[in-house]
Enzyme design. Structure first.
Site, PDB file in Angstrom:
ATOM      1  N   ASP A 111     -11.585   3.159  28.731  1.00 12.17           N
ATOM      2  CA  ASP A 111     -12.447   3.938  27.828  1.00 12.17           C
ATOM      3  C   ASP A 111     -13.714   3.139  27.519  1.00 12.17           C
ATOM      4  O   ASP A 111     -13.817   1.966  27.856  1.00 12.17           O
ATOM      5  CB  ASP A 111     -11.705   4.291  26.531  1.00 12.17           C
ATOM      6  CG  ASP A 111     -10.908   3.129  25.989  1.00 12.17           C
ATOM      7  OD1 ASP A 111     -11.367   1.973  26.134  1.00 12.17           O
ATOM      8  OD2 ASP A 111      -9.829   3.359  25.423  1.00 12.17           O
ATOM      9  N   ASP A 144     -16.113   1.912  24.514  1.00 12.70           N
ATOM     10  CA  ASP A 144     -16.319   1.761  23.078  1.00 12.70           C
ATOM     11  C   ASP A 144     -17.762   1.376  22.821  1.00 12.70           C
ATOM     12  O   ASP A 144     -18.370   0.621  23.579  1.00 12.70           O
ATOM     13  CB  ASP A 144     -15.383   0.690  22.512  1.00 12.70           C
ATOM     14  CG  ASP A 144     -13.925   1.083  22.667  1.00 12.70           C
ATOM     15  OD1 ASP A 144     -13.625   2.279  22.522  1.00 12.70           O
ATOM     16  OD2 ASP A 144     -13.088   0.200  22.954  1.00 12.70           O
ATOM     17  N   ASP A 171     -11.905 -10.531  19.538  1.00 18.89           N
ATOM     18  CA  ASP A 171     -10.793 -11.451  19.813  1.00 18.89           C
ATOM     19  C   ASP A 171     -11.108 -12.469  20.922  1.00 18.89           C
ATOM     20  O   ASP A 171     -11.174 -13.665  20.674  1.00 18.89           O
ATOM     21  CB  ASP A 171      -9.476 -10.701  20.067  1.00 18.89           C
ATOM     22  CG  ASP A 171      -9.601  -9.521  21.027  1.00 18.89           C
ATOM     23  OD1 ASP A 171     -10.678  -9.346  21.626  1.00 18.89           O
ATOM     24  OD2 ASP A 171      -8.610  -8.786  21.187  1.00 18.89           O
TER      25      ASP A 171
HETATM   26  P1  ATP Z   1      -8.296  -1.850  26.894  1.00 16.46           P
HETATM   27  O1  ATP Z   1      -8.719  -1.907  28.303  1.00 16.46           O
HETATM   28  O2  ATP Z   1      -6.853  -2.109  26.715  1.00 16.46           O
HETATM   29  O3  ATP Z   1      -8.800  -0.672  26.124  1.00 16.46           O
HETATM   30  P2  ATP Z   1     -10.071  -3.281  25.160  1.00 16.46           P
HETATM   31  O4  ATP Z   1     -10.621  -4.680  25.265  1.00 16.46           O
HETATM   32  O5  ATP Z   1     -11.047  -2.179  25.202  1.00 16.46           O
HETATM   33  O6  ATP Z   1      -8.985  -3.163  26.268  1.00 16.46           O
HETATM   34  P3  ATP Z   1      -9.249  -2.221  22.648  1.00 16.46           P
HETATM   35  O7  ATP Z   1      -7.950  -2.366  21.963  1.00 16.46           O
HETATM   36  O8  ATP Z   1      -9.671  -0.893  23.140  1.00 16.46           O
HETATM   37  O9  ATP Z   1      -9.236  -3.258  23.847  1.00 16.46           O
HETATM   38  O10 ATP Z   1     -10.340  -2.824  21.668  1.00 16.46           O
HETATM   39  C1  ATP Z   1     -11.722  -2.746  21.924  1.00 16.46           C
HETATM   40  C2  ATP Z   1     -12.404  -4.033  21.521  1.00 16.46           C
HETATM   41  O11 ATP Z   1     -12.267  -4.245  20.110  1.00 16.46           O
HETATM   42  C3  ATP Z   1     -11.846  -5.292  22.162  1.00 16.46           C
HETATM   43  O12 ATP Z   1     -12.425  -5.531  23.415  1.00 16.46           O
HETATM   44  C4  ATP Z   1     -12.204  -6.355  21.148  1.00 16.46           C
HETATM   45  O13 ATP Z   1     -13.560  -6.740  21.286  1.00 16.46           O
HETATM   46  C5  ATP Z   1     -12.065  -5.610  19.826  1.00 16.46           C
HETATM   47  N1  ATP Z   1     -10.709  -5.773  19.252  1.00 16.46           N
HETATM   48  C6  ATP Z   1      -9.671  -4.934  19.386  1.00 16.46           C
HETATM   49  N2  ATP Z   1      -8.593  -5.371  18.721  1.00 16.46           N
HETATM   50  C7  ATP Z   1      -8.947  -6.514  18.143  1.00 16.46           C
HETATM   51  C8  ATP Z   1      -8.281  -7.444  17.297  1.00 16.46           C
HETATM   52  N3  ATP Z   1      -7.008  -7.268  16.944  1.00 16.46           N
HETATM   53  N4  ATP Z   1      -8.989  -8.528  16.870  1.00 16.46           N
HETATM   54  C9  ATP Z   1     -10.275  -8.701  17.221  1.00 16.46           C
HETATM   55  N5  ATP Z   1     -10.949  -7.875  18.015  1.00 16.46           N
HETATM   56  C10 ATP Z   1     -10.321  -6.781  18.468  1.00 16.46           C
HETATM   57 MG    MG Z   2     -10.631  -0.110  24.927  1.00 20.58          MG
END
Ligand code: ATP
Ligand code: MG
Length: 446
Positions: free
Chosen positions: A65, A67, A147
């Site tokens: 997705d 963001d 993170d």
């Molecule tokens: P995915 O491919 O699984 O969606 P993602 O990196 O996009 O991976 P998400 O859970 O969608 O992960 O979160 C989006 C972003 O928000 C992350 O890339 C990170 O920058 C931030 N984020 C999410 N959860 C946390 C957390 N628990 N602590 C700090 N930052 C976070």
């Molecule tokens: Mg994501």
């Protein structure tokens, strides 16, 4: 504690990578995400693609997705998009809806110092865990709160550059997962980051930076304090997105499995025959294959397998106490589910079918008369049959293997063939075995 982080504590040092020097092209970004980015930009706000979207595009992978982060507040975003709604409590976000596609827009987050007027917005508990987090800030503050360095890259729609504050580009190249800031502090703020470390390591094929990995085993038990509903969602991401087996092994290796699945872990620890491990691994291998082939999977089956031997062991105790097999199983299942729900809350829409899968295991060997036909029509038959195959594989038990072969054959047979199979069941003793036994006390040594 502390003191062992040395060089790994990341310091912000902004690098701006111009369009000509990175791989992200607008063609790779979804139309809806682009629409949102451009509209924010035209309204005079800063707008960035951030997180997994940027990371995956830079790795030439298909993002799950997109963001978006902006300096517009959620209310301002809401005003700009009629097709939007505000969600979340811990993090307030705007969701922009395009049919079934949802674009998440978050306002840049700020610091949460204990003093200063921002303190009333960000809430921490006594362990340093963030409870509420709606302090808005600048992009560099936002970056500090992400993170991992590879998750803290921003694609700027105003000039198509990538902004890298913590060396995320270098870590991407080195295939290294590194927390931003002091790992111990970051895990204490949000223990879920420990399981995210595992998830991203396996998903991306990255290794954990030494300082990022080091505190996990001793901090793992903090997962026990995470709300059970959030952990349920996390287990699905861990176990049902194509890397379940790897995640299971790595979670156990880092001591993260136990606080989430205490019942299973205690069985796994004394799994002399190896069947508990074998069942979980066979189920996860199966799940991974299905996910990677775009076939549907359900948490009901996943949890049925995770909890099966826990249920069986409890049921055996109850049978020894004189309970009838079916009642023993049902009571044991209820017991196991309610214990598991203390750490991971399992929605009823999944525990009910899991329960049926378990109950059907006891019926699969009763095939005489019309029973096999009835069973075969049961809405949960397919799941119960798949589950039987897994058990047979895990236990290599001759009777289970024979039974699963029988059902496979029954599945494939035509009506006449099935009738014949059922007739043969009557002769192989499996139906009659029980009856004479009941009479023996009267007759034997009479
Ligand atoms: P995915 O491919 O699984 O969606 P993602 O990196 O996009 O991976 P998400 O859970 O969608 O992960 O979160 C989006 C972003 O928000 C992350 O890339 C990170 O920058 C931030 N984020 C999410 N959860 C946390 C957390 N628990 N602590 C700090 N930052 C976070
Ligand atoms: Mg994501």
């Amino acid at each position: 504690m502390g003191g062992e982080q040395s060089s790994a504590v990341s310091e912000a040092k902004l690098a701006v990578i111009p369009r000509s020097e990175h791989e992200i092209s607008r063609d790779d970004i979804s139309d809806n995400a682009l629409k949102v980015l451009y509209r924010l930009h035209k309204a005079g706000y800063d707008a960035y693609l951030v997180g997994g979207g940027v990371r995956d595009l830079l790795l030439r992978q298909q993002p799950k997705d997109f963001d978006i982060a902006t300096n517009a507040t959620p209310e301002q975003v809401r005003k700009l998009f009629r097709n939007s709604r505000l969600v979340g409590r811990r993090f307030r976000l705007a969701h922009i809806l395009f049919g079934r596609d949802i674009i998440e827009v978050a306002t840049l987050r700020g610091h949460h110092d204990a003093d200063g007027d921002k303190a009333k917005f960000a809430k921490q508990d006594k362990d340093g865990r963030l409870l509420r987090d709606n302090v808005y800030g600048s992009i560099d503050e936002d970056a500090e709160r992400r993170d991992f360095t590879v998750n803290g890259l921003y694609y700027d729609i105003s000039d198509y550059s990538v902004r890298d504050y913590f060396g995320g580009m270098a870590d991407l190249k080195a295939k290294r997962l590194r927390l931003i800031g002091d790992p111990q502090t970051r895990y204490a703020e949000d223990p879920v980051r420990m399981i995210r470390a595992v998830r991203f390591a396996t998903k991306l094929g990255f290794s954990l930076d030494k300082a990022t990995a080091a505190p996990i085993p001793r901090m793992a038990k903090m997962l026990g304090d995470i709300p059970a509903a959030r952990l349920f969602e996390e287990t699905l991401k861990l176990l049902m997105s194509g890397k379940g087996l790897e995640n299971f092994r790595m979670l156990r290796q880092y001591g993260l499995w136990e606080p989430m699945f205490p019942l299973q872990e205690s069985l796994l620890k004394r799994d002399d025959s190896g069947k508990v491990t074998a069942l979980i691994e066979a189920m996860l291998r199966n799940t991974d294959d299905r996910v990677n082939a775009d076939k549907p999977v359900t948490p009901a089956f996943l949890y049925a397998a995770l909890l099966w031997y826990v249920v069986e062991e409890k049921a055996a105790v109850k049978r020894q106490g004189g309970m009838a097999p079916y009642d023993a199983l049902t009571a044991a299942a209820g017991d196991a589910i309610s214990k598991q729900c203390k750490t991971i809350s399992l929605p009823r829409r999944f525990t009910t079918p899991a329960m049926e899968i378990w109950q059907l295991q006891g019926r699969l060997d009763k095939r005489a008369g019309a029973r096999a036909f009835k069973l075969h029509e049961h809405p949960r038959f397919r799941a119960a049959y798949d589950f039987l195959l897994l058990r047979a594989e895990a236990e290599q038990d001759p009777e289970l293997l024979e039974l699963s072969r029988w059902w496979t054959q029954f599945n494939d047979a035509d009506e006449q063939g099935r009738r014949q199979m059922v007739r043969n069941v009557g002769h192989d003793g499996s139906r009659r075995r029980r009856r004479p036994r009941r009479r023996t006390p009267n007759r034997a040594q009479g």
